[in-house]
Design a protein around this motif. Structure first.
Motif, PDB file in Angstrom:
ATOM      1  N   GLU A  27      15.798 -29.682  65.730  1.00 26.38           N
ATOM      2  CA  GLU A  27      16.457 -28.843  64.869  1.00 26.38           C
ATOM      3  C   GLU A  27      15.561 -27.702  64.694  1.00 26.38           C
ATOM      4  OE1 GLU A  27      17.970 -30.425  60.984  1.00 26.38           O
ATOM      5  OE2 GLU A  27      18.766 -32.101  62.043  1.00 26.38           O
ATOM      6  N   THR A  28      16.067 -26.620  65.216  1.00 29.10           N
ATOM      7  CA  THR A  28      15.212 -25.404  65.662  1.00 29.10           C
ATOM      8  C   THR A  28      15.604 -24.225  64.674  1.00 29.10           C
ATOM      9  OG1 THR A  28      15.426 -26.031  67.567  1.00 29.10           O
ATOM     10  CG2 THR A  28      13.984 -24.038  67.273  1.00 29.10           C
ATOM     11  N   PRO A  29      14.632 -23.898  63.675  1.00 24.87           N
ATOM     12  CA  PRO A  29      14.716 -22.568  62.703  1.00 24.87           C
ATOM     13  C   PRO A  29      15.202 -21.417  63.776  1.00 24.87           C
ATOM     14  CG  PRO A  29      13.028 -23.549  62.003  1.00 24.87           C
ATOM     15  CD  PRO A  29      13.284 -24.227  63.446  1.00 24.87           C
ATOM     16  N   GLU A  30      16.021 -20.507  63.419  1.00 27.13           N
ATOM     17  CA  GLU A  30      16.462 -19.384  64.465  1.00 27.13           C
ATOM     18  C   GLU A  30      16.376 -18.192  63.746  1.00 27.13           C
ATOM     19  OE1 GLU A  30      20.206 -18.397  65.904  1.00 27.13           O
ATOM     20  OE2 GLU A  30      19.022 -18.392  67.810  1.00 27.13           O
ATOM     21  N   LYS A  31      15.923 -16.988  64.342  1.00 25.49           N
ATOM     22  CA  LYS A  31      15.506 -15.709  63.824  1.00 25.49           C
ATOM     23  C   LYS A  31      16.827 -14.981  64.607  1.00 25.49           C
ATOM     24  CE  LYS A  31      11.112 -15.350  61.780  1.00 25.49           C
ATOM     25  NZ  LYS A  31      11.546 -16.183  60.588  1.00 25.49           N
ATOM     26  N   SER A  32      17.330 -13.930  63.899  1.00 25.18           N
ATOM     27  CA  SER A  32      18.028 -13.006  64.673  1.00 25.18           C
ATOM     28  C   SER A  32      17.965 -11.504  64.266  1.00 25.18           C
ATOM     29  CB  SER A  32      19.768 -13.219  64.623  1.00 25.18           C
ATOM     30  OG  SER A  32      20.415 -12.121  65.079  1.00 25.18           O
ATOM     31  N   GLU A  33      17.867 -10.485  65.010  1.00 26.75           N
ATOM     32  CA  GLU A  33      17.634  -9.294  64.380  1.00 26.75           C
ATOM     33  C   GLU A  33      19.102  -8.572  63.810  1.00 26.75           C
ATOM     34  OE1 GLU A  33      16.019  -7.021  67.689  1.00 26.75           O
ATOM     35  OE2 GLU A  33      14.252  -8.279  67.395  1.00 26.75           O
ATOM     36  N   ILE A  34      20.325  -9.101  64.208  1.00 22.60           N
ATOM     37  CA  ILE A  34      21.620  -8.670  63.769  1.00 22.60           C
ATOM     38  C   ILE A  34      22.130  -9.060  62.434  1.00 22.60           C
ATOM     39  CG2 ILE A  34      22.222  -7.816  66.013  1.00 22.60           C
ATOM     40  CD1 ILE A  34      24.663 -10.016  65.754  1.00 22.60           C
ATOM     41  N   ARG A  35      21.169  -9.956  61.943  1.00 19.02           N
ATOM     42  CA  ARG A  35      21.713 -10.686  60.748  1.00 19.02           C
ATOM     43  C   ARG A  35      20.496 -11.026  59.699  1.00 19.02           C
ATOM     44  NH1 ARG A  35      22.782 -15.984  64.238  1.00 19.02           N
ATOM     45  NH2 ARG A  35      20.889 -16.896  63.787  1.00 19.02           N
ATOM     46  N   ALA A  36      20.853 -11.167  58.393  1.00 19.32           N
ATOM     47  CA  ALA A  36      19.689 -11.410  57.554  1.00 19.32           C
ATOM     48  C   ALA A  36      20.161 -12.759  56.724  1.00 19.32           C
ATOM     49  CB  ALA A  36      19.800 -10.245  56.401  1.00 19.32           C
ATOM     50  N   ALA A  37      19.800 -13.713  57.504  1.00 21.21           N
ATOM     51  CA  ALA A  37      20.192 -14.987  56.878  1.00 21.21           C
ATOM     52  C   ALA A  37      19.220 -16.218  57.656  1.00 21.21           C
ATOM     53  CB  ALA A  37      21.577 -15.471  57.636  1.00 21.21           C
ATOM     54  N   ASN A  38      19.168 -17.296  56.879  1.00 18.35           N
ATOM     55  CA  ASN A  38      18.445 -18.365  57.380  1.00 18.35           C
ATOM     56  C   ASN A  38      19.018 -19.112  58.205  1.00 18.35           C
ATOM     57  OD1 ASN A  38      15.987 -17.799  55.615  1.00 18.35           O
ATOM     58  ND2 ASN A  38      17.143 -18.528  53.965  1.00 18.35           N
ATOM     59  N   GLY A  39      18.645 -19.325  59.307  1.00 15.47           N
ATOM     60  CA  GLY A  39      19.474 -20.022  60.384  1.00 15.47           C
ATOM     61  C   GLY A  39      18.862 -21.300  61.158  1.00 15.47           C
ATOM     62  N   THR A  40      19.387 -22.179  61.439  1.00 15.58           N
ATOM     63  CA  THR A  40      19.015 -23.381  62.041  1.00 15.58           C
ATOM     64  C   THR A  40      20.123 -23.935  63.082  1.00 15.58           C
ATOM     65  OG1 THR A  40      17.994 -23.952  60.033  1.00 15.58           O
ATOM     66  CG2 THR A  40      18.202 -25.587  61.542  1.00 15.58           C
ATOM     67  N   TRP A  41      19.774 -24.622  63.986  1.00 13.14           N
ATOM     68  CA  TRP A  41      20.514 -25.282  64.978  1.00 13.14           C
ATOM     69  C   TRP A  41      20.651 -26.541  64.575  1.00 13.14           C
ATOM     70  CZ3 TRP A  41      23.577 -22.497  68.479  1.00 13.14           C
ATOM     71  CH2 TRP A  41      23.296 -21.629  68.740  1.00 13.14           C
ATOM     72  N   LEU A  42      21.659 -27.332  64.484  1.00 11.49           N
ATOM     73  CA  LEU A  42      21.715 -28.724  63.826  1.00 11.49           C
ATOM     74  C   LEU A  42      22.533 -29.620  64.822  1.00 11.49           C
ATOM     75  CD1 LEU A  42      22.153 -29.717  60.207  1.00 11.49           C
ATOM     76  CD2 LEU A  42      23.575 -30.785  62.031  1.00 11.49           C
ATOM     77  N   ILE A  43      21.715 -30.776  64.957  1.00 11.59           N
ATOM     78  CA  ILE A  43      22.303 -31.606  66.022  1.00 11.59           C
ATOM     79  C   ILE A  43      22.809 -32.776  65.240  1.00 11.59           C
ATOM     80  CG2 ILE A  43      21.512 -33.437  67.613  1.00 11.59           C
ATOM     81  CD1 ILE A  43      19.940 -30.764  68.637  1.00 11.59           C
ATOM     82  N   HIS A  44      24.141 -33.395  65.212  1.00 13.75           N
ATOM     83  CA  HIS A  44      24.530 -34.084  64.218  1.00 13.75           C
ATOM     84  C   HIS A  44      24.402 -35.530  64.462  1.00 13.75           C
ATOM     85  CE1 HIS A  44      28.643 -33.311  66.305  1.00 13.75           C
ATOM     86  NE2 HIS A  44      27.967 -34.419  66.916  1.00 13.75           N
ATOM     87  N   GLU A  45      23.652 -35.848  65.595  1.00 14.06           N
ATOM     88  CA  GLU A  45      23.517 -37.239  65.732  1.00 14.06           C
ATOM     89  C   GLU A  45      23.029 -38.150  64.546  1.00 14.06           C
ATOM     90  OE1 GLU A  45      20.613 -38.147  68.778  1.00 14.06           O
ATOM     91  OE2 GLU A  45      22.402 -38.808  70.119  1.00 14.06           O
ATOM     92  N   ASN A  46      21.940 -37.826  63.799  1.00 13.07           N
ATOM     93  CA  ASN A  46      21.456 -38.494  62.721  1.00 13.07           C
ATOM     94  C   ASN A  46      21.782 -37.628  61.283  1.00 13.07           C
ATOM     95  OD1 ASN A  46      20.005 -40.036  64.606  1.00 13.07           O
ATOM     96  ND2 ASN A  46      18.536 -38.429  64.848  1.00 13.07           N
ATOM     97  N   ARG A  47      23.115 -37.156  61.560  1.00 14.21           N
ATOM     98  CA  ARG A  47      23.576 -36.134  60.181  1.00 14.21           C
ATOM     99  C   ARG A  47      24.878 -36.848  60.012  1.00 14.21           C
ATOM    100  NH1 ARG A  47      19.922 -32.742  57.282  1.00 14.21           N
ATOM    101  NH2 ARG A  47      18.247 -32.526  58.617  1.00 14.21           N
TER     102      ARG A  47
END
Ligand code: AKG
Ligand code: FE2
Length: 198
Positions: A27-47
């Protein structure tokens, strides 16, 4: 189009090899220049909650094979957060490997987990659409035309949050693997919502 996600289960899907394609380990925190938000890629295997939501969505949106999607992208927008106007389809020149391997992002499935108290609607300015979903609503749209070309009408944005926190979970669904579930490209019924939800 929006649809409230109803609880249904599909155990077979969870066990299928296709489902595993969007599973993984990080699960990798993600940054982007076109948005102001906290972002994370989430893999649902263990969720389990996300895995269940995925199964319910796959049951409800039968015309799309969701296992072709990238991992969940979770975005949490606080006050003044936004996602500037953008397209979800990828530029094949700058994303050559991904587009060649999996096709473009044919569809977006946006699950609204929490709405802001004020602001934070999802707008599609080229088609004059401003979506004010409720928590639990799902917004689904196709990013490409029946020909497979990018659809410029799909420009969209998350408007600035004026108060509260908005949380969304997105699946970007890819073209390769849809051949047996999507209606054929030349069909005029391609965009008919009944094909997706009934
Ligand atoms: O949060 C929204 O309203 C839009 C999200 C979005 O555009 C995306 O995840 O691609
Ligand atoms: Fe988007």
């Amino acid at each position: 189009m929006t649809q409230n996600s109803t609880p249904k289960s599909n155990g077979a899907l969870l066990k299928s090899p296709l489902f595993q394609r969007i599973s993984g380990k990080t699960e990798t925190p993600e940054k982007s220049e076109i948005r102001a938000a906290n972002g994370t890629w989430l893999i649902h295997e263990n969720r389990p909650n996300f895995a269940k939501m995925f199964r319910n969505l796959q049951t409800d949106i039968a015309a799309l094979d969701l296992s072709t999607a990238e991992p969940w992208q979770i975005l949490s927008y606080n006050s003044d957060g936004y996602y500037a106007h953008h397209y979800d389809f990828l530029n094949p020149d700058t994303n050559k490997q991904l587009v060649e391997a999996r096709g473009n992002r044919i569809a977006t499935v946006l699950v609204i987990l929490q709405i802001a108290k004020k602001g934070g609607t999802t707008v599609f300015p080229k088609i004059n659409l401003n979506i004010r979903p409720k928590a639990g609503d799902v917004v689904v749209w196709l990013n490409t035309l029946p020909s497979g070309e990018s659809d410029s009408q799909t420009l969209h944005a998350a408007c600035p949050i004026k108060e509260g926190t908005k949380i969304g979970a997105t699946l970007w669904v890819h073209a390769k693997g849809q051949e047996f579930s999507m209606p054929c490209a030349e069909s005029k019924k391609y965009y008919d919502r009944r094909l997706f939800f009934e």
